[in-house]
Motif scaffolding. Sequence first.
Motif, PDB file in Angstrom:
ATOM      1  N   ALA A 226       0.822  -1.200   0.000  1.00  0.00           N
ATOM      2  CA  ALA A 226       0.000   0.000   0.000  1.00  0.00           C
ATOM      3  C   ALA A 226       0.862   1.257   0.000  1.00  0.00           C
ATOM      4  CB  ALA A 226      -0.933  -0.011   1.210  1.00  0.00           C
ATOM      5  N   ILE A 230       1.015   4.282  -2.789  1.00  0.00           N
ATOM      6  CA  ILE A 230       0.868   5.703  -2.466  1.00  0.00           C
ATOM      7  C   ILE A 230       2.033   6.495  -3.047  1.00  0.00           C
ATOM      8  CG2 ILE A 230       0.919   7.362  -0.561  1.00  0.00           C
ATOM      9  CD1 ILE A 230      -0.640   5.205   1.070  1.00  0.00           C
ATOM     10  N   VAL A 247      -4.559   0.829  -2.921  1.00  0.00           N
ATOM     11  CA  VAL A 247      -4.452   0.681  -1.464  1.00  0.00           C
ATOM     12  C   VAL A 247      -5.496  -0.301  -0.953  1.00  0.00           C
ATOM     13  CG1 VAL A 247      -4.689   1.876   0.749  1.00  0.00           C
ATOM     14  CG2 VAL A 247      -3.409   2.945  -1.123  1.00  0.00           C
ATOM     15  N   GLY A 256      -8.272  -0.074   4.197  1.00  0.00           N
ATOM     16  CA  GLY A 256      -7.831   0.846   3.165  1.00  0.00           C
ATOM     17  C   GLY A 256      -8.530   2.189   3.250  1.00  0.00           C
TER      18      GLY A 256
END
Length: 362
Positions: A226, A230, A247, A256
């Motif tokens: 995740a 990002i 995510v 998430g």
Amino acid sequence: MRKNETVRAALALAIRANLPVLLWGAPGTGKTSTVVALARQLEMPVEVVVGSIREPSDFSGLPVVRDEGTWFAPPRWAERLASAESGLLFLDELTTASPAVQAAMLRVVLERAVGDLVLPGRVRIVAAANPPGLAADGWELSAPLANRLVHLDWQVAADDVAKGFVHGFGAPGAALVAAPTRTRIAAAKAQIGAFLRVRPELVLVVPDTPERSGRSWPSPRTWEMAAIAIAAGAANGSDEAVVAALVIGAVGEAAGFEALSWLRNLDLPAPETLLNDPAAPLPDRADRLHALLGSLVAHVVADGSTSSWERAWSVIARVAAATPDVAAASAQTLAANRPAGASLPVSMLALAPVLRSAGLMP
């Protein structure tokens, strides 16, 4: 941006960021066509391996006796990818692969190892699966394999199909997508780490049913994925929905959405702002301070300059004056990455007890 445009953009972002992805969707909806078209856009050779017609040895290697011992010989598709030194491995029909074949795939997805051959780091992995209810003789995806993939739900619309027939099934602008830098990844990991300090119960949430364990769920591995997603989104100025898809595809909807909401409300100053203005306002919440210092240290370590390293201590000292426990971890990391020739700033003296306890200062 329509749902499937979001998924296509998320897929292109994940490929560039080297995140293994699994596309979930009904048969005949263009998953394979899109992946092959994306590989062409990115100028990557592609190998399509259909799980339902493979044996475990197609992934774990076929044992061959040699004078010096036993060699687990890789299949030809793995040799071709290794020879090209880059490419895209497309693992199709995962849920029609037997549990034994799924188990053999684990090392391929996680370690890029096929028998005794290690695939080059530039080889990307994308998989596709039909929901077990739509797959002939289908199995639920095993939890260990599911936890190694970012899950994206593939949907199809008439407009997408019509455009695909005319223009192809790739993702617009895929060739322009850039991989995230180590600095961005380190900063994103620091932010995810700060979130998990607030919500430690979300670090690991093992599902309690086979159906749930075969999709995305939170674990240290998926939180790292995740964070990379990002960072990749930040590197490309991606739409928020694209980053959210990755995510959520890594850690699941509940975790998430909560992480994305927390990150959206951080509103932290940039590391460069803090280095240029040591008196800049600091957040008063501990979770935001953790995220702030984590991003600052990641930036300074990546920069590697003596000047930024020395100036960072002023910020850490300000945090330590009010919340020393928050400053401790960042101070230890910064001290361990001291550039050659850097002098110890006066502000560092306030942190001497913390650094001595870590063995980083005499």
